[in-house]
Design a protein around this motif. Structure first.
Motif, PDB file in Angstrom:
ATOM      1  N   GLU A 145       0.834  -1.208   0.000  1.00  0.00           N
ATOM      2  CA  GLU A 145       0.000   0.000   0.000  1.00  0.00           C
ATOM      3  C   GLU A 145       0.870   1.260   0.000  1.00  0.00           C
ATOM      4  O   GLU A 145       0.637   2.194  -0.775  1.00  0.00           O
ATOM      5  CB  GLU A 145      -0.925   0.006   1.222  1.00  0.00           C
ATOM      6  CG  GLU A 145      -1.810   1.242   1.282  1.00  0.00           C
ATOM      7  CD  GLU A 145      -2.667   1.293   2.552  1.00  0.00           C
ATOM      8  OE1 GLU A 145      -3.376   2.296   2.698  1.00  0.00           O
ATOM      9  OE2 GLU A 145      -2.617   0.357   3.367  1.00  0.00           O
ATOM     10  N   ALA A 146       1.879   1.279   0.851  1.00  0.00           N
ATOM     11  CA  ALA A 146       2.770   2.436   0.915  1.00  0.00           C
ATOM     12  C   ALA A 146       3.537   2.602  -0.397  1.00  0.00           C
ATOM     13  O   ALA A 146       3.733   3.723  -0.875  1.00  0.00           O
ATOM     14  CB  ALA A 146       3.744   2.293   2.077  1.00  0.00           C
ATOM     15  N   GLU A 147       3.953   1.501  -0.977  1.00  0.00           N
ATOM     16  CA  GLU A 147       4.680   1.561  -2.244  1.00  0.00           C
ATOM     17  C   GLU A 147       3.818   2.150  -3.354  1.00  0.00           C
ATOM     18  O   GLU A 147       4.281   2.987  -4.136  1.00  0.00           O
ATOM     19  CB  GLU A 147       5.169   0.163  -2.645  1.00  0.00           C
ATOM     20  CG  GLU A 147       6.015   0.164  -3.895  1.00  0.00           C
ATOM     21  CD  GLU A 147       6.560  -1.208  -4.236  1.00  0.00           C
ATOM     22  OE1 GLU A 147       6.809  -1.434  -5.435  1.00  0.00           O
ATOM     23  OE2 GLU A 147       6.753  -2.042  -3.335  1.00  0.00           O
ATOM     24  N   LEU A 148       2.551   1.745  -3.423  1.00  0.00           N
ATOM     25  CA  LEU A 148       1.644   2.288  -4.443  1.00  0.00           C
ATOM     26  C   LEU A 148       1.448   3.791  -4.268  1.00  0.00           C
ATOM     27  O   LEU A 148       1.461   4.552  -5.238  1.00  0.00           O
ATOM     28  CB  LEU A 148       0.295   1.568  -4.404  1.00  0.00           C
ATOM     29  CG  LEU A 148       0.304   0.117  -4.902  1.00  0.00           C
ATOM     30  CD1 LEU A 148      -1.045  -0.541  -4.647  1.00  0.00           C
ATOM     31  CD2 LEU A 148       0.668   0.049  -6.378  1.00  0.00           C
ATOM     32  N   LYS A 149       1.294   4.228  -3.037  1.00  0.00           N
ATOM     33  CA  LYS A 149       1.132   5.655  -2.775  1.00  0.00           C
ATOM     34  C   LYS A 149       2.424   6.416  -3.082  1.00  0.00           C
ATOM     35  O   LYS A 149       2.390   7.516  -3.644  1.00  0.00           O
ATOM     36  CB  LYS A 149       0.680   5.879  -1.335  1.00  0.00           C
ATOM     37  CG  LYS A 149      -0.750   5.423  -1.106  1.00  0.00           C
ATOM     38  CD  LYS A 149      -1.195   5.613   0.318  1.00  0.00           C
ATOM     39  CE  LYS A 149      -2.632   5.113   0.474  1.00  0.00           C
ATOM     40  NZ  LYS A 149      -3.113   5.224   1.835  1.00  0.00           N
ATOM     41  N   ALA A 150       3.550   5.836  -2.731  1.00  0.00           N
ATOM     42  CA  ALA A 150       4.838   6.470  -3.017  1.00  0.00           C
ATOM     43  C   ALA A 150       5.083   6.543  -4.520  1.00  0.00           C
ATOM     44  O   ALA A 150       5.600   7.549  -5.029  1.00  0.00           O
ATOM     45  CB  ALA A 150       5.964   5.704  -2.326  1.00  0.00           C
ATOM     46  N   GLU A 151       4.721   5.500  -5.231  1.00  0.00           N
ATOM     47  CA  GLU A 151       4.870   5.509  -6.693  1.00  0.00           C
ATOM     48  C   GLU A 151       3.997   6.598  -7.312  1.00  0.00           C
ATOM     49  O   GLU A 151       4.412   7.265  -8.266  1.00  0.00           O
ATOM     50  CB  GLU A 151       4.522   4.146  -7.287  1.00  0.00           C
ATOM     51  CG  GLU A 151       5.599   3.116  -7.074  1.00  0.00           C
ATOM     52  CD  GLU A 151       5.221   1.731  -7.592  1.00  0.00           C
ATOM     53  OE1 GLU A 151       4.065   1.539  -8.040  1.00  0.00           O
ATOM     54  OE2 GLU A 151       6.085   0.854  -7.532  1.00  0.00           O
ATOM     55  N   TYR A 152       2.808   6.804  -6.753  1.00  0.00           N
ATOM     56  CA  TYR A 152       1.930   7.869  -7.240  1.00  0.00           C
ATOM     57  C   TYR A 152       2.578   9.241  -7.004  1.00  0.00           C
ATOM     58  O   TYR A 152       2.583  10.105  -7.887  1.00  0.00           O
ATOM     59  CB  TYR A 152       0.556   7.797  -6.569  1.00  0.00           C
ATOM     60  CG  TYR A 152      -0.327   8.959  -6.952  1.00  0.00           C
ATOM     61  CD1 TYR A 152      -0.975   8.975  -8.182  1.00  0.00           C
ATOM     62  CD2 TYR A 152      -0.485  10.043  -6.097  1.00  0.00           C
ATOM     63  CE1 TYR A 152      -1.770  10.053  -8.559  1.00  0.00           C
ATOM     64  CE2 TYR A 152      -1.285  11.117  -6.456  1.00  0.00           C
ATOM     65  CZ  TYR A 152      -1.909  11.118  -7.697  1.00  0.00           C
ATOM     66  OH  TYR A 152      -2.684  12.183  -8.067  1.00  0.00           O
TER      67      TYR A 152
END
Length: 172
Positions: free
Chosen positions: A81-88
């Motif tokens: 979840e954190a990775e997806l938000k960071a990628e965004y």
């Protein structure tokens, strides 16, 4: 963790965009000591791109750049979840950076050559990754940032790295 990352992103974006928007960005008159200054756009482009410079004079700048912050490991160790938000956040930053650099080049075509757009974009992506994710000081990146802050474009390394000096293109 994600909130702290967002704060670092925003802080670094502000800092980087201030460099790009400053009146000295790509306006020449580079005069810091300890650098080798050139005024020829073609020579600057060749030095920035070439894999096989005259090794008796220059180190391979693409090789030096490749040794900097590896962008493939930016989100290592995060939850999905954190990775997806960071990628965004990263994608948003990249898009905003690209648009700003294109705008600046259009406004200042005489001093900011069109072939340098990708170079500047890649350098500033590296600066962001370095500022947001790196825990280790990188003197090479620090020198690049200082060059941009002072109106130059870092484009090569004269001598065998780490000895020698950074080559800087400065519009006349």
């Amino acid at each position: 963790m994600l909130e702290k990352l967002k704060i670092r992103f925003n802080s670094k974006q502000k800092e980087i965009f201030e460099i790009l928007k400053s009146p000295s960005f790509f306006h020449g008159n580079f005069n810091l000591q300890g650098y080798f200054v050139i005024h020829n756009k073609s020579e600057a482009q060749d030095l920035y791109e070439t894999q096989d410079p005259d090794y008796t004079i220059y180190s391979s700048y693409p090789d030096l750049l490749g040794e900097r912050t590896p962008l493939t490991y930016l989100f290592e160790g995060m939850t999905m979840e954190a990775e997806l938000k960071a990628e965004y956040l990263w994608k948003t930053y990249k898009d905003q950076l690209w648009n700003l650099i294109l705008q600046l080049q259009q406004e200042n075509q005489d001093l900011f050559p069109e072939p340098f757009i990708d170079f500047v974009y890649n350098d500033f992506l590296t600066f962001a990754a370095y500022g947001i994710f790196s825990k280790i000081k990188d003197d090479f990146i620090e020198k690049q940032i200082e060059v941009y802050k002072n109106g130059g474009f870092p484009c090569g390394w004269k001598g065998e790295f780490p000895d020698g000096v950074m080559v800087v293109y400065s519009p006349e």
